[in-house]
Motif scaffolding. Structure first.
Motif, PDB file in Angstrom:
ATOM      1  N   GLY A 506      12.599 -10.115   4.698  1.00  0.00           N
ATOM      2  CA  GLY A 506      12.922  -9.730   3.336  1.00  0.00           C
ATOM      3  C   GLY A 506      13.348  -8.223   3.444  1.00  0.00           C
ATOM      4  N   LEU A 507      13.585  -7.554   4.719  1.00  0.00           N
ATOM      5  CA  LEU A 507      14.149  -6.334   4.784  1.00  0.00           C
ATOM      6  C   LEU A 507      15.883  -6.370   4.792  1.00  0.00           C
ATOM      7  CD1 LEU A 507      11.983  -5.128   7.428  1.00  0.00           C
ATOM      8  CD2 LEU A 507      11.451  -4.839   4.857  1.00  0.00           C
ATOM      9  N   ARG A 508      16.434  -5.380   4.166  1.00  0.00           N
ATOM     10  CA  ARG A 508      17.868  -5.402   4.711  1.00  0.00           C
ATOM     11  C   ARG A 508      18.450  -3.962   4.444  1.00  0.00           C
ATOM     12  NH1 ARG A 508      18.579  -7.453  -1.610  1.00  0.00           N
ATOM     13  NH2 ARG A 508      17.075  -9.064  -0.649  1.00  0.00           N
ATOM     14  N   LEU A 509      19.518  -3.788   5.160  1.00  0.00           N
ATOM     15  CA  LEU A 509      20.276  -2.648   5.229  1.00  0.00           C
ATOM     16  C   LEU A 509      21.003  -1.903   4.069  1.00  0.00           C
ATOM     17  CD1 LEU A 509      21.727  -3.181   8.854  1.00  0.00           C
ATOM     18  CD2 LEU A 509      19.523  -2.015   8.420  1.00  0.00           C
ATOM     19  N   GLU A 510      21.221  -0.816   3.933  1.00  0.00           N
ATOM     20  CA  GLU A 510      21.955  -0.425   3.010  1.00  0.00           C
ATOM     21  C   GLU A 510      23.331   0.374   3.343  1.00  0.00           C
ATOM     22  OE1 GLU A 510      21.426  -0.580  -0.381  1.00  0.00           O
ATOM     23  OE2 GLU A 510      19.603  -1.604  -0.281  1.00  0.00           O
ATOM     24  N   GLY A 511      24.368   0.229   2.570  1.00  0.00           N
ATOM     25  CA  GLY A 511      25.511   0.873   3.037  1.00  0.00           C
ATOM     26  C   GLY A 511      26.853   0.130   2.667  1.00  0.00           C
ATOM     27  N   LYS A 512      27.958   0.719   3.034  1.00  0.00           N
ATOM     28  CA  LYS A 512      29.376   0.302   2.865  1.00  0.00           C
ATOM     29  C   LYS A 512      29.561  -0.956   3.639  1.00  0.00           C
ATOM     30  CE  LYS A 512      31.360   4.881   1.703  1.00  0.00           C
ATOM     31  NZ  LYS A 512      32.353   5.668   1.985  1.00  0.00           N
ATOM     32  N   ALA A 513      29.069  -0.978   4.889  1.00  0.00           N
ATOM     33  CA  ALA A 513      29.240  -2.146   5.586  1.00  0.00           C
ATOM     34  C   ALA A 513      28.812  -3.356   5.441  1.00  0.00           C
ATOM     35  CB  ALA A 513      28.927  -1.749   7.070  1.00  0.00           C
ATOM     36  N   LYS A 525       8.171 -11.737  -0.629  1.00  0.00           N
ATOM     37  CA  LYS A 525       6.725 -11.393  -0.337  1.00  0.00           C
ATOM     38  C   LYS A 525       6.208 -10.588   0.727  1.00  0.00           C
ATOM     39  CE  LYS A 525       5.961 -12.810  -4.405  1.00  0.00           C
ATOM     40  NZ  LYS A 525       7.319 -13.179  -4.807  1.00  0.00           N
ATOM     41  N   PHE A 526       7.047 -10.652   1.821  1.00  0.00           N
ATOM     42  CA  PHE A 526       6.433 -10.015   3.123  1.00  0.00           C
ATOM     43  C   PHE A 526       6.067  -8.794   2.965  1.00  0.00           C
ATOM     44  CE2 PHE A 526       7.599  -7.754   6.974  1.00  0.00           C
ATOM     45  CZ  PHE A 526       6.557  -8.188   7.893  1.00  0.00           C
ATOM     46  N   GLU A 528       5.265  -6.773   0.700  1.00  0.00           N
ATOM     47  CA  GLU A 528       3.907  -6.323   0.051  1.00  0.00           C
ATOM     48  C   GLU A 528       2.722  -6.904   0.695  1.00  0.00           C
ATOM     49  OE1 GLU A 528       1.898  -7.346  -4.329  1.00  0.00           O
ATOM     50  OE2 GLU A 528       3.820  -8.098  -3.885  1.00  0.00           O
ATOM     51  N   ALA A 529       2.875  -8.020   1.429  1.00  0.00           N
ATOM     52  CA  ALA A 529       1.676  -8.825   2.200  1.00  0.00           C
ATOM     53  C   ALA A 529       1.399  -7.888   3.294  1.00  0.00           C
ATOM     54  CB  ALA A 529       2.256 -10.168   2.592  1.00  0.00           C
ATOM     55  N   PHE A 530       2.452  -7.539   4.160  1.00  0.00           N
ATOM     56  CA  PHE A 530       2.289  -6.706   5.376  1.00  0.00           C
ATOM     57  C   PHE A 530       1.556  -5.291   4.884  1.00  0.00           C
ATOM     58  CE2 PHE A 530       4.373  -4.313   9.067  1.00  0.00           C
ATOM     59  CZ  PHE A 530       3.187  -4.625   9.841  1.00  0.00           C
ATOM     60  N   HIS A 531       2.354  -4.694   3.997  1.00  0.00           N
ATOM     61  CA  HIS A 531       1.619  -3.281   3.514  1.00  0.00           C
ATOM     62  C   HIS A 531       0.157  -3.332   3.105  1.00  0.00           C
ATOM     63  CE1 HIS A 531       5.880  -1.277   3.367  1.00  0.00           C
ATOM     64  NE2 HIS A 531       5.543  -1.704   4.512  1.00  0.00           N
ATOM     65  N   HIS A 532      -0.134  -4.527   2.391  1.00  0.00           N
ATOM     66  CA  HIS A 532      -1.467  -4.687   1.935  1.00  0.00           C
ATOM     67  C   HIS A 532      -2.431  -4.893   3.162  1.00  0.00           C
ATOM     68  CE1 HIS A 532      -4.679  -5.966  -0.665  1.00  0.00           C
ATOM     69  NE2 HIS A 532      -4.682  -7.076  -0.135  1.00  0.00           N
ATOM     70  N   LEU A 533      -1.984  -5.766   4.208  1.00  0.00           N
ATOM     71  CA  LEU A 533      -2.581  -5.773   5.470  1.00  0.00           C
ATOM     72  C   LEU A 533      -3.044  -4.471   5.790  1.00  0.00           C
ATOM     73  CD1 LEU A 533      -4.137  -7.352   7.820  1.00  0.00           C
ATOM     74  CD2 LEU A 533      -1.599  -7.500   8.692  1.00  0.00           C
ATOM     75  N   LEU A 534      -1.912  -3.735   6.194  1.00  0.00           N
ATOM     76  CA  LEU A 534      -2.139  -2.419   6.676  1.00  0.00           C
ATOM     77  C   LEU A 534      -3.277  -1.439   5.918  1.00  0.00           C
ATOM     78  CD1 LEU A 534       1.370  -1.403   7.799  1.00  0.00           C
ATOM     79  CD2 LEU A 534      -0.587  -2.389   9.208  1.00  0.00           C
ATOM     80  N   ARG A 535      -2.955  -1.701   4.469  1.00  0.00           N
ATOM     81  CA  ARG A 535      -3.975  -0.859   3.769  1.00  0.00           C
ATOM     82  C   ARG A 535      -5.552  -1.197   4.016  1.00  0.00           C
ATOM     83  NH1 ARG A 535      -3.263   1.266  -1.217  1.00  0.00           N
ATOM     84  NH2 ARG A 535      -1.382   2.103  -0.342  1.00  0.00           N
ATOM     85  N   LEU A 567       5.631 -15.326   7.525  1.00  0.00           N
ATOM     86  CA  LEU A 567       6.408 -15.245   8.553  1.00  0.00           C
ATOM     87  C   LEU A 567       6.726 -16.628   9.249  1.00  0.00           C
ATOM     88  CD1 LEU A 567       4.424 -12.340  10.813  1.00  0.00           C
ATOM     89  CD2 LEU A 567       6.814 -12.345   9.623  1.00  0.00           C
ATOM     90  N   SER A 568       5.847 -17.670   9.408  1.00  0.00           N
ATOM     91  CA  SER A 568       6.263 -18.807   9.758  1.00  0.00           C
ATOM     92  C   SER A 568       7.305 -19.446   8.875  1.00  0.00           C
ATOM     93  CB  SER A 568       4.957 -19.789   9.751  1.00  0.00           C
ATOM     94  OG  SER A 568       4.483 -19.971   8.535  1.00  0.00           O
TER      95      SER A 568
END
Length: 719
Positions: A506-513, A525-526, A528-535, A567-568
């Motif tokens: 669920g990640l993406r780049l920003e920019g003209k390209a 939801k990745f 939020e879930a991953f950051h919650h795990l780290l918390r 992830l799966s």
């Protein structure tokens, strides 16, 4: 018999075990006085009469003998009033009869006799202290308070243990044994000073009893002055070993083996006459020969459709060989430290995490972790996937390695063309695309793009900061860049990578390209879930460091299961090949930037200790272009730590795990990676994932690319 006119005398009999000691009385012993002499016929005919508790026995066949019997009281005394005359005294207890004694009773006499029944009942004792050396029963009279004393009874009786009973008593201290009805006891004198009297009473059920008492002395222990600091420490909660730990060790070692420094060492060995590998240094050196064999195979199979590109072609083949050999989880030699000439590095890592080390070794534990599937072994997670597809056969060869079969053998042809790839099932390539994502956010790809455009004489802006970048054709880098640019149609585009970043995480780049971004499937939801795990890991580490509490790993377990599920869901379509292709391309970009020529072409900071030689080139490019001033080091750490964390979650068998011990071990094992990721994320984006470390705290799930754009805008406004 009437004794109204009979002249009586008083006899007191003391029954004891030892006449020299007053504290071995025998209670309830039978005392018998037998009178000898002639009696009247009327008296002789009376068989038995009692007066004052004294039993009188007469023999109906003899007129010459009269018997008086009585039991001893609590003081071991038997007091009898009997007619005057000559008597024979005999006592019995515990089935043992005393020697007979004679006594003459006269009118108004008050006689006392002591009768010994040789029970030989005694107490052996000893002090279990250094100043009372010798046997266990050393009969030490005194010892310091706090000493443990041992006491045991002995006797010459043949009474069965079931027919007798021992009872111990003490005036001070306490016995360690809760049941003191035994032949041996141990006495604690902690906190008691002075004389302590210990007694043992042995009684035969329904019969006599005897008591022995001894004194011991408990002295005031000497006072010892303690100088200096007296430190008291607690330790973390102990945990049990889980075989996943061996798998996590393999992940950590495999990703370290894929690091740029190892890649550079391999490339130097292949092309530049670098130091030859030594398998004793670790499994990575042991794989050099395998990588060389794979490189030799690939360099005759990989071709480029343009001239003067052989140097780039073999570089690309060597990079592919390096990645494909090192990413396999079951590649021989296995990714564990084999060196036994010094402390094992894997064991040392577990020791630092307070994790148990398996007795059989990590390599054997990893083999036990794998699950048999179709005669071979694979990861438990993949074994579950295999059970979902029981009707699909295993395909043992790839198409490029297929061997033609006989024309009539259709079954073999079908099996060779359809099935689950055995290599993918048994030896999956452990790579995560998040490594490429963070390196791309760190401007690695953009730096190479800027250099490529300048190499082609394409202006990037009105005031092109690379206008003076000139590369002479006398150096190898010139031809490598030429071939790199020629090979651009065969590399992944930024859009393909961007769509796959979104599909995986669920990640993406920003920019003209990357405008007009329109994905079909995203892992919304990745983040939020991953950051919650780290918390939750931050909360767990705080509890785990507090040795007065037992850290709760259940929240971490539930968060791991949630991230694993997300992830799966993204492990489809390009998942099998795009991460490895992106890794190969970015390693090549790093290798090109690490070439010595760029030290002259770009204004790098010599005194900054970058762990990998390509990093200062990227930071120099960002400075020239006015990009983000956050060091690429933090993005590299995000990629490195994020990959290790996600590999352990993606390929671990978390779906039906309900005990917290596995999650506890995971959190401890990956603590450097989790906290390293949290720090690098704050340094790169400005968001602290460990802030407000409570279980129910809301986490920041803003896309990193958005946060980076905001930081860049703030930086540009301030400049």
């Amino acid at each position: 018999m009437s004794t109204k006119n009979t002249q009586l005398g008083k006899v007191t009999i003391l029954v004891t075990d030892d006449p020299t000691v007053q504290n071995t009385p025998i209670r309830n012993a039978w005392v018998t006085l037998t009178r000898r002499g002639k009696e009247s016929a009327g008296q002789a005919q009376q068989k038995s009469k009692t007066k004052g508790g004294v039993e009188e026995h007469s023999d109906e066949y003899s007129c010459e003998e009269k018997i008086y019997r009585k039991e001893t009281n609590e003081d071991a005394l038997a007091i009898l009033e009997v007619p005057c005359g000559d008597y024979e005294i005999c006592c019995e207890a515990f089935g043992i009869v005393s020697k007979k004694a004679d006594i003459t009773v006269t009118q108004d006499s008050c006689l006392t006799r002591t009768i010994v029944i040789p029970l030989q009942f005694d107490i052996e004792w000893g002090a279990l202290a250094e100043n009372c050396q010798g046997t266990e029963f050393n009969q030490c009279i005194q010892a310091d308070a706090g000493t443990t004393w041992v006491f045991s009874v002995h006797h010459n009786l043949t009474i069965q243990p079931g027919n007798r009973k021992i009872r111990w008593a003490t005036t001070r201290g306490h016995f360690y044994e809760s049941d003191t009805a035994r032949d041996m006891v141990h006495l604690s004198t902690h906190g008691h000073v002075g004389e302590i009297r210990v007694s043992a009473t042995m009684s035969e059920i329904g019969s006599a009893s005897v008591t022995k008492e001894i004194p011991v002395f408990s002295n005031q222990p000497p006072i010892t002055n303690v100088e200096g600091n007296l430190n008291v420490s607690l330790t973390r909660t102990e945990t049990s070993f889980t075989e996943d730990t061996a798998f996590w060790t393999g992940i950590r070692n495999s990703t370290d083996a894929l690091s740029f420094n190892n890649y550079l060492r391999f490339m130097d060995w292949i092309f530049c006459g670098g130091k030859p590998p030594n398998p004793k240094n670790g499994f990575e050196d042991g794989r050099f020969i395998t990588k060389k064999e794979e490189y030799d195979r690939l360099k005759i199979q990989r071709f480029l459709p343009f001239a003067d590109s052989d140097a780039y072609r073999v570089m690309k083949a060597a990079t592919e060989a390096f990645v494909m050999v090192n990413c396999g989880v079951q590649q021989e030699p296995l990714p564990f430290d084999p060196n036994t000439n010094r402390p094992n590095r894997d064991d040392a890592y577990l020791n630092r995490r307070d994790l148990p080390i398996p007795d059989v070794g990590l390599s054997t534990a990893f083999d036990q972790y794998l699950v048999p599937v179709n005669g071979d072994k694979t990861l438990p997670y993949l074994a579950v996937i295999r059970r979902k597809l029981p009707d699909i056969p295993i395909k043992t060869t790839l198409f490029e390695n297929a061997v033609p079969r006989n024309q009539g053998d259709l079954a073999e042809i079908f099996d060779n063309c359809f099935g689950l790839l055995q290599e993918k099932l048994e030896n999956p390539c452990l790579l995560e695309l998040i490594w490429s994502y963070w390196h791309e956010e760190g401007m690695l790809v953009q730096s190479m793009n800027a250099i490529s455009r300048r190499f082609q004489n394409i202006r990037s802006s009105v005031q092109d900061p690379l206008a003076n970048l000139e590369m002479d054709p006398l150096r190898p880098l010139n031809n490598l860049l030429w071939s790199y640019i020629q090979d651009e149609p065969h590399r992944l585009t930024i859009n393909r990578r961007n769509y796959e970043y979104d599909h995986h995480y669920g990640l993406r780049l920003e920019g003209k390209a990357v405008q007009n971004f329109s994905p079909v499937d995203t892992r919304s939801k990745f983040l939020e879930a991953f950051h919650h795990l780290l918390r939750l890991c931050t909360v767990f580490y705080k509890q785990d460091d507090d040795t007065t509490v037992k850290a709760d790993a259940f929240p971490v377990l539930n968060a791991l299961k949630e991230v694993h599920l997300i992830l799966s869901q993204g492990a489809h379509n390009q998942f099998g090949d795009l991460p490895s292709s992106a890794r190969i391309e970015m390693l090549m970009q790093q290798w090109l930037l690490a070439r010595p020529e760029f030290r002259e072409l770009l204004p790098t900071r010599i005194m900054v200790a970058y762990p990998e030689p390509w990093m200062d080139r990227v930071d120099a490019m960002k400075k020239l272009q006015g990009w983000t001033d956050t060091s690429v080091l933090h993005f590299r750490n995000l990629g490195m730590f994020g990959e290790q964390l996600l590999l352990s979650i993606r390929w671990g068998h978390w779906s039906d795990e309900f005990e917290p011990v596995k999650a506890l071990n995971w959190a401890r094992f990956f603590r450097p990676q989790a906290q390293g990721y949290i720090h690098a994320y704050r340094a790169a984006t400005g968001v602290d994932l460990s802030a407000d470390p409570t279980v129910n705290a809301r986490v920041d799930s803003t896309l990193p690319s958005v946060l980076l754009q905001k930081r860049l805008a703030s930086q540009q406004r301030a400049s």
